[in-house]
Write a protein that holds these residues in place. Structure first.
Motif, PDB file in Angstrom:
ATOM      1  N   ARG A 127       1.186  -1.095  -0.274  1.00 22.52           N
ATOM      2  CA  ARG A 127       0.364   0.023  -0.008  1.00 22.52           C
ATOM      3  C   ARG A 127       0.902   1.301   0.114  1.00 22.52           C
ATOM      4  O   ARG A 127       0.257   1.966  -0.528  1.00 22.52           O
ATOM      5  N   GLY A 128       1.861   1.223   0.395  1.00 19.60           N
ATOM      6  CA  GLY A 128       3.051   2.699   0.125  1.00 19.60           C
ATOM      7  C   GLY A 128       4.154   2.281   1.234  1.00 19.60           C
ATOM      8  O   GLY A 128       3.991   1.602   2.750  1.00 19.60           O
ATOM      9  N   HIS A 129       5.052   2.739   0.948  1.00 19.84           N
ATOM     10  CA  HIS A 129       6.754   2.500   1.582  1.00 19.84           C
ATOM     11  C   HIS A 129       7.143   3.009   1.160  1.00 19.84           C
ATOM     12  O   HIS A 129       7.651   3.957   0.540  1.00 19.84           O
ATOM     13  N   VAL A 130       8.396   3.156   2.332  1.00 16.46           N
ATOM     14  CA  VAL A 130       9.630   4.515   1.735  1.00 16.46           C
ATOM     15  C   VAL A 130       9.928   3.821   0.478  1.00 16.46           C
ATOM     16  O   VAL A 130      10.479   2.851   0.284  1.00 16.46           O
ATOM     17  N   PRO A 131      10.613   4.683  -0.448  1.00 17.42           N
ATOM     18  CA  PRO A 131      11.109   4.378  -1.947  1.00 17.42           C
ATOM     19  C   PRO A 131      12.327   3.632  -1.549  1.00 17.42           C
ATOM     20  O   PRO A 131      13.546   4.341  -0.738  1.00 17.42           O
ATOM     21  N   GLY A 132      13.415   2.587  -2.216  1.00 14.66           N
ATOM     22  CA  GLY A 132      14.066   1.990  -1.433  1.00 14.66           C
ATOM     23  C   GLY A 132      14.296   0.935  -0.371  1.00 14.66           C
ATOM     24  O   GLY A 132      15.299   0.427  -0.710  1.00 14.66           O
ATOM     25  N   ALA A 133      13.008   0.631  -0.305  1.00 16.70           N
ATOM     26  CA  ALA A 133      12.986   0.020   1.433  1.00 16.70           C
ATOM     27  C   ALA A 133      13.225  -1.517   0.615  1.00 16.70           C
ATOM     28  O   ALA A 133      12.021  -1.821  -0.199  1.00 16.70           O
ATOM     29  N   MET A 134      13.719  -2.662   1.733  1.00 25.19           N
ATOM     30  CA  MET A 134      13.253  -3.818   1.199  1.00 25.19           C
ATOM     31  C   MET A 134      11.794  -4.263   2.154  1.00 25.19           C
ATOM     32  O   MET A 134      11.989  -3.816   3.675  1.00 25.19           O
ATOM     33  N   ASN A 135      11.251  -5.341   1.802  1.00 26.96           N
ATOM     34  CA  ASN A 135      10.279  -5.833   2.560  1.00 26.96           C
ATOM     35  C   ASN A 135      10.441  -6.860   3.872  1.00 26.96           C
ATOM     36  O   ASN A 135      10.674  -7.705   2.948  1.00 26.96           O
ATOM     37  N   LEU A 136      10.744  -7.082   4.542  1.00 26.55           N
ATOM     38  CA  LEU A 136      11.115  -7.897   5.882  1.00 26.55           C
ATOM     39  C   LEU A 136       9.904  -8.078   6.878  1.00 26.55           C
ATOM     40  O   LEU A 136      11.107  -7.454   7.876  1.00 26.55           O
ATOM     41  N   PRO A 137       8.866  -8.536   7.046  1.00 28.08           N
ATOM     42  CA  PRO A 137       8.663  -8.886   8.226  1.00 28.08           C
ATOM     43  C   PRO A 137       9.636  -8.816   9.555  1.00 28.08           C
ATOM     44  O   PRO A 137      10.212 -10.133   9.553  1.00 28.08           O
ATOM     45  N   HIS A 138       9.204  -8.343  10.189  1.00 25.08           N
ATOM     46  CA  HIS A 138      10.163  -8.901  11.536  1.00 25.08           C
ATOM     47  C   HIS A 138       9.784 -10.359  12.079  1.00 25.08           C
ATOM     48  O   HIS A 138      10.404 -11.172  12.722  1.00 25.08           O
ATOM     49  N   CYS A 139       8.564 -10.575  11.555  1.00 26.64           N
ATOM     50  CA  CYS A 139       8.105 -12.178  12.139  1.00 26.64           C
ATOM     51  C   CYS A 139       9.064 -13.165  11.572  1.00 26.64           C
ATOM     52  O   CYS A 139       9.372 -14.025  11.665  1.00 26.64           O
ATOM     53  N   THR A 140       9.535 -12.597  10.006  1.00 25.36           N
ATOM     54  CA  THR A 140      10.163 -13.656   9.287  1.00 25.36           C
ATOM     55  C   THR A 140      11.853 -13.075   8.854  1.00 25.36           C
ATOM     56  O   THR A 140      12.525 -14.454   8.537  1.00 25.36           O
ATOM     57  N   ILE A 141      12.003 -12.832  10.032  1.00 29.52           N
ATOM     58  CA  ILE A 141      14.043 -12.166  10.220  1.00 29.52           C
ATOM     59  C   ILE A 141      14.161 -13.493  11.056  1.00 29.52           C
ATOM     60  O   ILE A 141      14.048 -14.223  12.054  1.00 29.52           O
ATOM     61  N   SER A 142      15.698 -14.350   9.786  1.00 32.51           N
ATOM     62  CA  SER A 142      16.512 -15.433  10.855  1.00 32.51           C
ATOM     63  C   SER A 142      17.216 -15.458   9.409  1.00 32.51           C
ATOM     64  O   SER A 142      17.720 -14.603   9.278  1.00 32.51           O
ATOM     65  N   ASP A 143      18.126 -16.207   9.749  1.00 32.62           N
ATOM     66  CA  ASP A 143      19.618 -16.454   9.648  1.00 32.62           C
ATOM     67  C   ASP A 143      19.222 -16.762   8.056  1.00 32.62           C
ATOM     68  O   ASP A 143      20.304 -16.195   7.461  1.00 32.62           O
ATOM     69  N   GLU A 144      18.290 -17.519   7.823  1.00 32.44           N
ATOM     70  CA  GLU A 144      17.963 -18.063   6.295  1.00 32.44           C
ATOM     71  C   GLU A 144      18.225 -16.431   5.375  1.00 32.44           C
ATOM     72  O   GLU A 144      18.315 -16.319   4.752  1.00 32.44           O
ATOM     73  N   THR A 145      17.158 -15.517   6.355  1.00 30.57           N
ATOM     74  CA  THR A 145      16.045 -14.487   5.881  1.00 30.57           C
ATOM     75  C   THR A 145      17.479 -13.474   5.635  1.00 30.57           C
ATOM     76  O   THR A 145      17.064 -12.266   4.744  1.00 30.57           O
ATOM     77  N   LEU A 146      18.540 -13.328   6.399  1.00 27.04           N
ATOM     78  CA  LEU A 146      19.635 -12.210   6.945  1.00 27.04           C
ATOM     79  C   LEU A 146      20.959 -12.766   5.429  1.00 27.04           C
ATOM     80  O   LEU A 146      21.843 -11.455   5.301  1.00 27.04           O
TER      81      LEU A 146
END
Length: 130
Positions: free
Chosen positions: A56-75
């Motif tokens: 719906r709207g985000h800061v230009p240049g930002a990537m979406n990584l919901p806090h609940c999905t942060i893991s060694d794999e996603t990083l």
């Protein structure tokens, strides 16, 4: 005496240490905006809200990584030493705090963008969609 002066102000040396520490942990929308206008801002900007809010709207240049999905794999796509700046919906939301804590727990350097998307819009900065 009034509520401001009832408790004496900190010693200037302590004030410098305190506010410098805050700047190590936080940044603001104007500084992020200025950095994002450069070729290499020096950080990865993460919108840690859900994918629908991001679309719906985000800061230009930002990537979406919901806090609940942060893991060694996603990083793993970012090299060691990467600085992350995180934001969520705004002052009424603690998603960015959760993300910052998780990133720190994974050994990542992190700052929180004060105000989140609400602060970004309050500054009059544009949003990207999709």
């Amino acid at each position: 005496m009034n509520p401001v002066t009832a408790i004496p102000a900190a010693d200037p040396v302590r004030a410098v240490a305190h506010f410098t520490d805050r700047l190590r942990l936080e940044t603001d929308c104007a500084d992020v905006h200025a950095a994002m206008q450069t070729r290499d801002p020096g950080f990865v900007l993460l919108d840690v809200r859900g994918p629908d809010a991001y679309a719906r709207g985000h800061v230009p240049g930002a990537m979406n990584l919901p806090h609940c999905t942060i893991s060694d794999e996603t990083l793993k796509r970012w090299p060691a030493g990467t600085l992350f700046v995180v934001y969520c919906a705004g002052p009424h939301c603690n998603g960015a705090d959760k993300a910052a804590a998780k990133l720190g727990a994974h050994g990542k350097r992190v700052k929180l963008m004060l105000g989140g998307i609400t602060g970004w819009q309050d500054e009059g900065f544009p949003l990207a969609t999709g």
